[in-house]
Write a protein that holds these residues in place. Structure first.
Motif, PDB file in Angstrom:
ATOM      1  N   HIS A   1       0.798  -1.112  -0.233  1.00 21.08           N
ATOM      2  CA  HIS A   1       0.475   0.077   0.236  1.00 21.08           C
ATOM      3  C   HIS A   1       1.337   1.137   0.094  1.00 21.08           C
ATOM      4  N   SER A   2       2.255   0.766   0.010  1.00 20.55           N
ATOM      5  CA  SER A   2       2.430   2.576   0.534  1.00 20.55           C
ATOM      6  C   SER A   2       4.822   1.869   0.674  1.00 20.55           C
TER       7      SER A   2
ATOM      8  N   THR B   1       8.146  -8.099  -9.532  1.00 17.60           N
ATOM      9  CA  THR B   1       6.597  -7.048  -8.981  1.00 17.60           C
ATOM     10  C   THR B   1       5.630  -7.865 -10.050  1.00 17.60           C
ATOM     11  N   VAL B   2       4.849  -7.613  -9.884  1.00 16.04           N
ATOM     12  CA  VAL B   2       3.338  -7.919 -10.847  1.00 16.04           C
ATOM     13  C   VAL B   2       2.775  -6.837 -10.071  1.00 16.04           C
ATOM     14  N   PHE B   3       1.047  -6.737 -11.419  1.00 10.74           N
ATOM     15  CA  PHE B   3       0.543  -5.667 -11.109  1.00 10.74           C
ATOM     16  C   PHE B   3      -1.269  -6.793 -11.517  1.00 10.74           C
TER      17      PHE B   3
ATOM     18  N   GLY C   1      -7.109  -4.952 -11.207  1.00 13.93           N
ATOM     19  CA  GLY C   1      -7.414  -4.076 -10.683  1.00 13.93           C
ATOM     20  C   GLY C   1      -5.753  -2.841 -11.216  1.00 13.93           C
ATOM     21  N   GLY C   2      -4.841  -3.154 -11.164  1.00 14.19           N
ATOM     22  CA  GLY C   2      -3.561  -2.266 -11.606  1.00 14.19           C
ATOM     23  C   GLY C   2      -2.908  -2.004 -10.521  1.00 14.19           C
ATOM     24  N   GLU C   3      -3.294  -2.990  -9.240  1.00 16.44           N
ATOM     25  CA  GLU C   3      -2.417  -2.564  -7.424  1.00 16.44           C
ATOM     26  C   GLU C   3      -0.933  -3.381  -7.567  1.00 16.44           C
TER      27      GLU C   3
END
Length: 81
Positions: free
Chosen positions: A11-12, A47-49, A52-54
């Motif tokens: 989230h950050s 790292t993946v998305f 929902g693009g998160e």
């Protein structure tokens, strides 16, 4: 070979740094365990998305037990602070 994948939503940037610190701590703890072989901890982080693009980090293990152990470790590590 079977892979066990943990998806961690971040989230950050601070949480991203905490995850990196948790992985480093987990590896250090595993390496200090006299019962373990130094080469039996195989993991990969990417790292993946999500749909929902998160942004997600996927932590990929070769052993189910290590994936479970890290999942428990991450919950405890994340809860500090």
């Amino acid at each position: 070979m079977t892979e066990f994948i943990l998806d961690v939503e971040l989230h950050s940037e601070d949480e991203n740094a905490r995850l990196s610190a948790a992985i480093d701590s987990f590896v250090s703890l595993h390496d200090s365990d006299v019962r373990s072989d130094a080469f039996d901890l195989d993991l990969m982080v990417r790292t993946v998305f999500g749909p929902g693009g998160e942004r997600l980090k996927q932590i990929i293990f070769q052993q189910h037990e290590l994936a479970d152990a890290f999942s428990t470790f991450w919950v405890a590590f994340r809860g500090l602070n």
